[in-house]
Design a protein around this motif. Structure first.
Motif, PDB file in Angstrom:
ATOM      1  N   CYS A  58     -47.205 -18.589 -29.654  1.00  0.00           N
ATOM      2  CA  CYS A  58     -48.557 -18.528 -30.227  1.00  0.00           C
ATOM      3  C   CYS A  58     -49.251 -17.250 -29.754  1.00  0.00           C
ATOM      4  O   CYS A  58     -49.854 -16.530 -30.545  1.00  0.00           O
ATOM      5  N   ALA A  59     -49.148 -16.947 -28.463  1.00  0.00           N
ATOM      6  CA  ALA A  59     -49.817 -15.769 -27.908  1.00  0.00           C
ATOM      7  C   ALA A  59     -49.165 -14.463 -28.367  1.00  0.00           C
ATOM      8  O   ALA A  59     -49.784 -13.402 -28.284  1.00  0.00           O
ATOM      9  N   THR A  60     -47.932 -14.536 -28.869  1.00  0.00           N
ATOM     10  CA  THR A  60     -47.300 -13.347 -29.439  1.00  0.00           C
ATOM     11  C   THR A  60     -47.984 -12.986 -30.759  1.00  0.00           C
ATOM     12  O   THR A  60     -48.269 -11.823 -31.032  1.00  0.00           O
ATOM     13  N   ASN A  61     -48.277 -14.013 -31.570  1.00  0.00           N
ATOM     14  CA  ASN A  61     -48.973 -13.798 -32.841  1.00  0.00           C
ATOM     15  C   ASN A  61     -50.467 -13.596 -32.653  1.00  0.00           C
ATOM     16  O   ASN A  61     -51.107 -12.918 -33.461  1.00  0.00           O
ATOM     17  N   TRP A  62     -51.021 -14.227 -31.638  1.00  0.00           N
ATOM     18  CA  TRP A  62     -52.458 -14.194 -31.364  1.00  0.00           C
ATOM     19  C   TRP A  62     -52.671 -13.694 -29.938  1.00  0.00           C
ATOM     20  O   TRP A  62     -52.982 -14.472 -29.036  1.00  0.00           O
ATOM     21  N   PRO A  63     -52.511 -12.388 -29.693  1.00  0.00           N
ATOM     22  CA  PRO A  63     -52.662 -11.864 -28.328  1.00  0.00           C
ATOM     23  C   PRO A  63     -54.067 -12.116 -27.778  1.00  0.00           C
ATOM     24  O   PRO A  63     -55.065 -11.905 -28.471  1.00  0.00           O
ATOM     25  N   PRO A  64     -54.137 -12.586 -26.541  1.00  0.00           N
ATOM     26  CA  PRO A  64     -55.449 -12.838 -25.938  1.00  0.00           C
ATOM     27  C   PRO A  64     -56.186 -11.540 -25.612  1.00  0.00           C
ATOM     28  O   PRO A  64     -55.556 -10.517 -25.332  1.00  0.00           O
ATOM     29  N   LEU A  65     -57.507 -11.607 -25.654  1.00  0.00           N
ATOM     30  CA  LEU A  65     -58.327 -10.494 -25.179  1.00  0.00           C
ATOM     31  C   LEU A  65     -58.389 -10.637 -23.663  1.00  0.00           C
ATOM     32  O   LEU A  65     -59.041 -11.544 -23.143  1.00  0.00           O
ATOM     33  N   LYS A  66     -57.691  -9.780 -22.970  1.00  0.00           N
ATOM     34  CA  LYS A  66     -57.632  -9.848 -21.511  1.00  0.00           C
ATOM     35  C   LYS A  66     -58.988  -9.516 -20.904  1.00  0.00           C
ATOM     36  O   LYS A  66     -59.680  -8.611 -21.362  1.00  0.00           O
ATOM     37  N   ALA A  67     -59.366 -10.270 -19.887  1.00  0.00           N
ATOM     38  CA  ALA A  67     -60.616 -10.017 -19.167  1.00  0.00           C
ATOM     39  C   ALA A  67     -60.385  -8.889 -18.176  1.00  0.00           C
ATOM     40  O   ALA A  67     -59.321  -8.811 -17.558  1.00  0.00           O
ATOM     41  N   GLU A  68     -61.375  -8.034 -18.036  1.00  0.00           N
ATOM     42  CA  GLU A  68     -61.294  -6.892 -17.127  1.00  0.00           C
ATOM     43  C   GLU A  68     -62.220  -7.083 -15.940  1.00  0.00           C
ATOM     44  O   GLU A  68     -63.043  -6.237 -15.654  1.00  0.00           O
ATOM     45  N   GLY A  69     -62.108  -8.201 -15.272  1.00  0.00           N
ATOM     46  CA  GLY A  69     -62.953  -8.450 -14.113  1.00  0.00           C
ATOM     47  C   GLY A  69     -63.536  -9.845 -14.141  1.00  0.00           C
ATOM     48  O   GLY A  69     -63.107 -10.695 -14.917  1.00  0.00           O
ATOM     49  N   PRO A  70     -64.531 -10.074 -13.301  1.00  0.00           N
ATOM     50  CA  PRO A  70     -65.128 -11.413 -13.214  1.00  0.00           C
ATOM     51  C   PRO A  70     -65.920 -11.774 -14.465  1.00  0.00           C
ATOM     52  O   PRO A  70     -66.192 -10.920 -15.306  1.00  0.00           O
ATOM     53  N   ALA A  71     -66.272 -13.036 -14.567  1.00  0.00           N
ATOM     54  CA  ALA A  71     -67.062 -13.522 -15.698  1.00  0.00           C
ATOM     55  C   ALA A  71     -68.342 -12.705 -15.819  1.00  0.00           C
ATOM     56  O   ALA A  71     -69.084 -12.574 -14.857  1.00  0.00           O
ATOM     57  N   PRO A  72     -68.596 -12.131 -16.996  1.00  0.00           N
ATOM     58  CA  PRO A  72     -69.756 -11.271 -17.162  1.00  0.00           C
ATOM     59  C   PRO A  72     -71.076 -12.014 -17.315  1.00  0.00           C
ATOM     60  O   PRO A  72     -72.127 -11.418 -17.222  1.00  0.00           O
ATOM     61  N   GLY A  73     -71.043 -13.305 -17.597  1.00  0.00           N
ATOM     62  CA  GLY A  73     -72.268 -14.075 -17.743  1.00  0.00           C
ATOM     63  C   GLY A  73     -72.763 -14.126 -19.174  1.00  0.00           C
ATOM     64  O   GLY A  73     -72.093 -13.660 -20.093  1.00  0.00           O
ATOM     65  N   GLY A  74     -73.931 -14.697 -19.362  1.00  0.00           N
ATOM     66  CA  GLY A  74     -74.470 -14.882 -20.708  1.00  0.00           C
ATOM     67  C   GLY A  74     -73.571 -15.812 -21.488  1.00  0.00           C
ATOM     68  O   GLY A  74     -73.114 -16.830 -20.976  1.00  0.00           O
ATOM     69  N   ASP A  75     -73.277 -15.472 -22.731  1.00  0.00           N
ATOM     70  CA  ASP A  75     -72.396 -16.289 -23.570  1.00  0.00           C
ATOM     71  C   ASP A  75     -70.919 -16.037 -23.280  1.00  0.00           C
ATOM     72  O   ASP A  75     -70.050 -16.670 -23.887  1.00  0.00           O
ATOM     73  N   TYR A  76     -70.627 -15.106 -22.376  1.00  0.00           N
ATOM     74  CA  TYR A  76     -69.247 -14.749 -22.078  1.00  0.00           C
ATOM     75  C   TYR A  76     -68.796 -15.362 -20.762  1.00  0.00           C
ATOM     76  O   TYR A  76     -69.564 -15.468 -19.807  1.00  0.00           O
ATOM     77  N   SER A  77     -67.541 -15.775 -20.721  1.00  0.00           N
ATOM     78  CA  SER A  77     -66.942 -16.319 -19.509  1.00  0.00           C
ATOM     79  C   SER A  77     -65.479 -15.891 -19.487  1.00  0.00           C
ATOM     80  O   SER A  77     -64.991 -15.249 -20.415  1.00  0.00           O
ATOM     81  N   VAL A  78     -64.795 -16.257 -18.432  1.00  0.00           N
ATOM     82  CA  VAL A  78     -63.381 -15.929 -18.287  1.00  0.00           C
ATOM     83  C   VAL A  78     -62.611 -17.222 -18.094  1.00  0.00           C
ATOM     84  O   VAL A  78     -63.031 -18.105 -17.343  1.00  0.00           O
ATOM     85  N   VAL A  79     -61.489 -17.348 -18.801  1.00  0.00           N
ATOM     86  CA  VAL A  79     -60.606 -18.500 -18.638  1.00  0.00           C
ATOM     87  C   VAL A  79     -59.293 -18.015 -18.036  1.00  0.00           C
ATOM     88  O   VAL A  79     -58.908 -16.864 -18.214  1.00  0.00           O
ATOM     89  N   THR A  80     -58.623 -18.924 -17.322  1.00  0.00           N
ATOM     90  CA  THR A  80     -57.323 -18.610 -16.743  1.00  0.00           C
ATOM     91  C   THR A  80     -56.237 -19.134 -17.663  1.00  0.00           C
ATOM     92  O   THR A  80     -56.226 -20.311 -18.023  1.00  0.00           O
ATOM     93  N   ARG A  81     -55.318 -18.260 -18.041  1.00  0.00           N
ATOM     94  CA  ARG A  81     -54.217 -18.628 -18.927  1.00  0.00           C
ATOM     95  C   ARG A  81     -53.079 -19.267 -18.126  1.00  0.00           C
ATOM     96  O   ARG A  81     -53.042 -19.161 -16.904  1.00  0.00           O
ATOM     97  N   ASP A  82     -52.157 -19.919 -18.814  1.00  0.00           N
ATOM     98  CA  ASP A  82     -51.027 -20.570 -18.150  1.00  0.00           C
ATOM     99  C   ASP A  82     -50.212 -19.605 -17.300  1.00  0.00           C
ATOM    100  O   ASP A  82     -49.651 -19.996 -16.277  1.00  0.00           O
ATOM    101  N   ASP A  83     -50.150 -18.327 -17.709  1.00  0.00           N
ATOM    102  CA  ASP A  83     -49.381 -17.339 -16.940  1.00  0.00           C
ATOM    103  C   ASP A  83     -50.184 -16.737 -15.789  1.00  0.00           C
ATOM    104  O   ASP A  83     -49.712 -15.842 -15.095  1.00  0.00           O
ATOM    105  N   GLY A  84     -51.418 -17.228 -15.589  1.00  0.00           N
ATOM    106  CA  GLY A  84     -52.263 -16.755 -14.500  1.00  0.00           C
ATOM    107  C   GLY A  84     -53.157 -15.581 -14.866  1.00  0.00           C
ATOM    108  O   GLY A  84     -54.029 -15.212 -14.087  1.00  0.00           O
TER     109      GLY A  84
END
Length: 121
Positions: A58-84
């Protein structure tokens, strides 16, 4: 003059704290990544769960937008993927690209299998 220089430096540093959020912007009514490509959400991801259910092929067809640091706040957050790895989320929903979008402005992933949606602000 020194005081003005110090204030400018403080403003620049404050802006750097919001850089992860700056990687996403609105364009033509949808969210786009730093490369200008449309971002998508997956109906099967539960908002606020802190997890993506799109992994492996699924992630091959739908590549995740990788987070570049800690959760930025507001409507944005960071999730941890199965691969860490970390993925940026909007309103609790992880954000993805669609591998078949060829150029900025393409939205060919919107409605795929009736579970993929162009991310809207």
């Amino acid at each position: 003059m020194k005081k003005l220089g110090f204030m400018m430096a403080a403003l620049v540093l404050a802006g750097c704290q919001s850089m992860p959020h700056a990687q996403v912007k609105e364009q033509d009514g949808v969210l786009v990544g730093p490369n200008g490509m449309t971002l998508y959400t997956f109906d099967r991801d539960m908002a606020g769960s802190g997890k993506s259910v799109c992994n492996g092929p699924c992630a091959t067809n739908w590549p995740p937008l990788k987070a570049e640091g800690p959760a930025p706040g507001g409507d944005y957050s960071v999730v941890t993927r199965d691969d860490g790895s970390m993925q940026l989320a909007y309103k609790g929903k992880p954000l993805y690209y669609w591998s078949k979008d060829a150029k900025p402005g393409d939205k060919t992933g919107d409605g795929v299998n009736q579970v993929w949606r162009a991310a809207k602000p």
